[in-house]
Design an enzyme around this catalytic site. Structure first.
Site, PDB file in Angstrom:
ATOM      1  N   ARG A  36       0.821  -1.220   0.000  1.00  0.00           N
ATOM      2  CA  ARG A  36       0.000   0.000   0.000  1.00  0.00           C
ATOM      3  C   ARG A  36       0.853   1.267   0.000  1.00  0.00           C
ATOM      4  O   ARG A  36       0.545   2.233  -0.684  1.00  0.00           O
ATOM      5  CB  ARG A  36      -0.898   0.036   1.239  1.00  0.00           C
ATOM      6  CG  ARG A  36      -2.124  -0.781   1.048  1.00  0.00           C
ATOM      7  CD  ARG A  36      -3.176  -0.453   2.076  1.00  0.00           C
ATOM      8  NE  ARG A  36      -4.387  -1.155   1.702  1.00  0.00           N
ATOM      9  CZ  ARG A  36      -5.308  -1.591   2.535  1.00  0.00           C
ATOM     10  NH1 ARG A  36      -5.189  -1.368   3.815  1.00  0.00           N
ATOM     11  NH2 ARG A  36      -6.367  -2.213   2.096  1.00  0.00           N
ATOM     12  N   LYS A 197     -22.222 -16.568   1.446  1.00  0.00           N
ATOM     13  CA  LYS A 197     -23.665 -16.434   1.669  1.00  0.00           C
ATOM     14  C   LYS A 197     -24.351 -15.466   0.723  1.00  0.00           C
ATOM     15  O   LYS A 197     -23.855 -14.372   0.476  1.00  0.00           O
ATOM     16  CB  LYS A 197     -23.896 -15.926   3.090  1.00  0.00           C
ATOM     17  CG  LYS A 197     -23.520 -16.933   4.143  1.00  0.00           C
ATOM     18  CD  LYS A 197     -23.847 -16.373   5.499  1.00  0.00           C
ATOM     19  CE  LYS A 197     -23.653 -17.435   6.571  1.00  0.00           C
ATOM     20  NZ  LYS A 197     -23.964 -16.924   7.898  1.00  0.00           N
ATOM     21  N   GLY A 354     -13.055  -8.658  -0.309  1.00  0.00           N
ATOM     22  CA  GLY A 354     -12.911  -9.776   0.638  1.00  0.00           C
ATOM     23  C   GLY A 354     -11.814 -10.754   0.287  1.00  0.00           C
ATOM     24  O   GLY A 354     -10.652 -10.388   0.120  1.00  0.00           O
ATOM     25  N   GLY A 377     -14.714  -3.571   1.459  1.00  0.00           N
ATOM     26  CA  GLY A 377     -16.057  -2.991   1.615  1.00  0.00           C
ATOM     27  C   GLY A 377     -16.407  -2.013   0.513  1.00  0.00           C
ATOM     28  O   GLY A 377     -17.525  -2.036  -0.028  1.00  0.00           O
TER      29      GLY A 377
END
Ligand code: AMP
Length: 401
Positions: A36, A197, A354, A377
């Site tokens: 980063r 999910k 994720g 996110g």
């Protein structure tokens, strides 16, 4: 998207208040993965060369509005200085008189790193008073932290309304990759959506089936689709309460001419464990004592064929329990196919969110993708079709200018 880019502006002698994401992994006070920092610094170096003065704000960890010495960003100074090729100064405050004096003392081509913005509870409250204090640190606000753009915080949102604002180089790169993949994708455009999910990706699926030509559904969420069609699930992860959601997604897909691709054969095992004995069974014949942990070979072949003609490939979430071989096979094979199509120049591929980055690293193809976003996110919220507050603030800033 109409967003001013700092790289198009005259920055000589200007103090740029740069919101970065330098939330890097550290162990025992040392940076263990500087990716980063290196990427951020590469974008900042040309600005420094042009004579900009950089005041850098970042968050680090979750100190929850309190000063937590273990979450100070001071240990980042050495890695940041090395990456930027200048000696970066450090200020133990991120707003107030001390930070203002340090920012004022900067000369052309110099950089200052301020303490963790999340030491101040007003940051996450998007407090406009704190935004105003930040605004005193620079002449132009630059948001270079896409990964926090889904959060309306004082250093990502409030401040942008209080001074001339622009997107930094990394933010621009991310916006342009995601726009290419989702807002104006070259058709046929196919998404691969896997993961655990359905309930965590309802909005993603609903948005994608309305915008793209096809969606491959994998992972535990494919189980819920199979269950909705009446397939026995044995011990598989599935969400019986999402059957109506599945029906709605199917209806949306049909009315928008989006093809849904689901597994027709699966890899199942009695345990979620490395080396567990695996059987390949039709997707509607999972034995009662087993769980579906990956797409089977026929399904993967069908998915590969679906990718063949695609000009745009979007990927979020693994096709199976990729952390535990052999249930990484489906993910690995499809990832390799997407990588090969990208290398051939026949498709633009954008992945993120994720576990997706880990899955592509595991498959050994991360660098072959056109763009891989490390923003979890923020990437998912973009896929949901939401306007991210940190980006909206930059757009409004331009309209007002
Ligand atoms: P997500 O964060 O939603 O992208 O989910 C990623 C996780 O889903 C990974 O840890 C995978 O192991 C898990 N996963 C994928 N497929 C399955 C499956 N069939 N059964 C259980 N877990 C799965």
């Amino acid at each position: 998207m109409d967003i001013p880019a700092i790289t198009d502006m005259d920055v000589a002698g200007q103090r740029l208040l740069v919101r970065a994401d330098l939330n890097v992994p550290m162990a025992e006070g040392r940076v263990t993965d500087a990716t980063r920092i290196t990427r951020f610094a590469a974008g900042m170096k040309p600005l420094l060369k042009k004579g900009a003065r950089l005041v850098i704000l970042t968050h680090f960890g979750r100190p929850k509005g309190k000063v937590v010495p273990a979450m100070s960003v001071e240990p980042l100074v050495i890695a940041l200085s090395n990456a930027m090729g200048v000696e970066v100064k450090f200020c133990p405050a991120s707003s107030g008189p001390e930070a203002e004096a340090a920012a004022k003392a900067l000369k052309d081509g110099e950089a200052l790193l301020c303490e963790n913005v999340r030491f101040d509870a007003r940051e996450e409250a998007n407090d406009s008073g704190l935004g105003a204090l930040f605004a005193r640190l620079g002449d132009i606000y630059v948001n270079d932290a896409f990964s926090t753009a889904h959060r309306a915080h004082a250093s990502t949102e409030a401040v942008a309304h209080l001074m001339p604002s622009a997107a930094g180089p990394l933010m621009m790169e991310e916006i342009s990759a995601l726009t290419k993949a989702l807002e104006a994708p070259q058709s046929p455009a196919i998404a691969i959506v896997g993961g655990a999910k359905v309930s965590t990706k309802i909005a993603v699926l609903k948005n994608l089936v309305q915008k793209l030509d096809g969606v491959v559904i994998g992972g535990g969420m494919a189980n819920t689709f199979l269950y909705a069609d009446g397939a026995p699930m044995g011990a598989s992860l599935h969400e019986p309460d999402q059957v109506e959601t599945v029906a709605e997604i199917r209806r949306l897909a049909e009315s928008h001419n989006c093809d849904l691709f689901l597994p027709t054969d699966v890899a199942a095992a009695s345990e979620f464990k490395a080396g567990a004995s695996m059987s390949l069974v039709p997707a509607d014949k999972c034995p009662g004592d087993q769980m579906i942990l990956d797409a089977g070979p026929q399904s993967v072949e069908r998915f590969k064929t679906a990718l063949e003609g695609a000009k745009t490939i979007l990927w979020n979430g693994p096709l199976g329990a990729f952390e535990i071989p052999p249930f990484d096979k489906g993910t690995n094979e499809l990832a390799k196919k997407a990588a090969q199509l990208t290398r051939n120049g026949s498709a633009v591929s954008v992945a993120g969110g994720g576990d997706t980055v880990s899955a592509l690293i595991h498959a050994g193809v991360k660098d072959d993708f056109t763009y891989v976003s490390s923003a979890g996110g923020a990437f998912l919220e973009w896929l949901e079709g939401r306007t991210l507050p940190g980006i909206a603030a930059l757009m409004r800033a331009e309209i007002a200018a």
